[in-house]
Design a protein around this motif. Structure first.
Motif, short mmCIF file in Angstrom:
data_model
loop_
_atom_site.label_atom_id
_atom_site.label_comp_id
_atom_site.label_asym_id
_atom_site.label_seq_id
_atom_site.Cartn_x
_atom_site.Cartn_y
_atom_site.Cartn_z
N VAL A 50 1.62 -79.34 -16.56
CA VAL A 50 0.39 -78.56 -16.41
C VAL A 50 -0.83 -79.48 -16.30
CG1 VAL A 50 -1.15 -76.93 -17.59
CG2 VAL A 50 1.30 -76.46 -17.45
N GLU A 51 -0.86 -80.52 -17.12
CA GLU A 51 -1.96 -81.48 -17.05
C GLU A 51 -2.03 -82.14 -15.67
OE1 GLU A 51 -1.79 -84.32 -20.24
OE2 GLU A 51 -1.85 -82.75 -21.77
N ALA A 52 -0.87 -82.51 -15.13
CA ALA A 52 -0.84 -83.14 -13.81
C ALA A 52 -1.33 -82.18 -12.72
CB ALA A 52 0.57 -83.64 -13.49
N VAL A 53 -0.87 -80.94 -12.77
CA VAL A 53 -1.30 -79.95 -11.78
C VAL A 53 -2.80 -79.68 -11.94
CG1 VAL A 53 -1.05 -77.55 -11.03
CG2 VAL A 53 0.98 -78.91 -11.54
N ASP A 54 -3.26 -79.50 -13.16
CA ASP A 54 -4.69 -79.28 -13.41
C ASP A 54 -5.53 -80.41 -12.85
OD1 ASP A 54 -4.43 -76.81 -14.59
OD2 ASP A 54 -4.59 -77.56 -16.65
N PHE A 95 -5.01 -82.23 -10.24
CA PHE A 95 -5.16 -82.13 -8.80
C PHE A 95 -5.94 -80.91 -8.36
CE2 PHE A 95 -1.64 -85.14 -9.03
CZ PHE A 95 -2.13 -86.12 -8.17
N ILE A 96 -5.77 -79.78 -9.04
CA ILE A 96 -6.49 -78.58 -8.56
C ILE A 96 -7.93 -78.53 -9.04
CG2 ILE A 96 -4.35 -77.26 -8.34
CD1 ILE A 96 -5.05 -75.76 -10.87
N ASN A 97 -8.30 -79.35 -10.00
CA ASN A 97 -9.67 -79.34 -10.53
C ASN A 97 -10.47 -80.58 -10.16
OD1 ASN A 97 -9.51 -76.79 -11.87
ND2 ASN A 97 -8.22 -77.77 -13.40
N ARG A 98 -9.93 -81.44 -9.30
CA ARG A 98 -10.64 -82.65 -8.90
C ARG A 98 -11.88 -82.30 -8.10
NH1 ARG A 98 -6.61 -86.83 -6.31
NH2 ARG A 98 -8.58 -87.35 -5.38
N GLU A 99 -12.94 -83.07 -8.30
CA GLU A 99 -14.21 -82.86 -7.59
C GLU A 99 -14.10 -83.22 -6.12
OE1 GLU A 99 -17.07 -81.57 -8.85
OE2 GLU A 99 -15.99 -81.18 -10.70
N ASP A 100 -13.23 -84.14 -5.77
CA ASP A 100 -13.17 -84.61 -4.38
C ASP A 100 -12.22 -83.79 -3.50
OD1 ASP A 100 -10.86 -85.54 -5.61
OD2 ASP A 100 -10.94 -87.53 -4.70
N ASN A 101 -11.78 -82.64 -3.98
CA ASN A 101 -10.89 -81.79 -3.17
C ASN A 101 -11.64 -81.11 -2.07
OD1 ASN A 101 -8.59 -82.41 -4.53
ND2 ASN A 101 -8.66 -80.64 -5.87
#
Length: 105
Positions: free
Chosen positions: A93-97, A99-105
Motif C-alpha cells: 500500500v505504501e508503494a502504491v500510495d 506512485f499515485i500521490n506523487r506531485e510529478d504525475n
C-alpha cells in the motif's frame, strides 16, 4: 471494486477476521460482504486453501436451526501467516500510495 484487487486481499481479510474469533463460513461471507462484493463460493475456496496449508482448522458445532456448522479457527502458523501478510500488505500500500500521490504525475 476491481476483482484483481480483491483477489490479492481476500485471504488477508479472512485471516484477519478469524484473528479475533472463530467463525463459520456463512458468517465470514456475511462479514466480508459488508465491505466488498464477493461471490459465495469464492470464500470457500480461500478457506479450503488455508485449511490445506494448515493455517486454519475446523470443528463442528451443532445448530438448532439445521445441520451442524463448520467453524474455522486460526492455528499458530495461521496467526504468524496473518502477521506476515499484514506487513506485506502495508508495504504494498505504501508503494502504491507513493506512485499515485506523487506531485510529478
Amino acid at each position: 471494486m476491481n476483482p484483481q484487487f480483491k483477489k490479492g486481499a481476500l485471504e488477508l481479510c479472512v485471516l484477519s477476521k478469524l484473528l479475533g474469533t472463530d467463525c463459520y463460513g456463512y458468517e465470514l461471507t456475511e462479514a466480508i460482504s459488508q465491505k466488498m462484493v464477493i461471490a459465495t463460493g469464492t470464500l470457500y475456496l480461500v478457506l479450503k486453501r488455508l485449511k490445506d496449508d494448515n493455517y486454519v482448522e475446523t470443528y463442528l458445532v451443532e445448530s438448532g436451526e439445521g445441520p451442524a456448522r463448520k467453524y474455522y479457527h486460526l492455528t499458530e502458523s495461521g496467526i504468524a501467516y496473518q502477521g506476515k501478510l499484514k506487513e506485506e500488505w502495508k508495504e504494498f500500500v505504501e508503494a502504491v500510495d507513493y506512485f499515485i500521490n506523487r506531485e510529478d504525475n
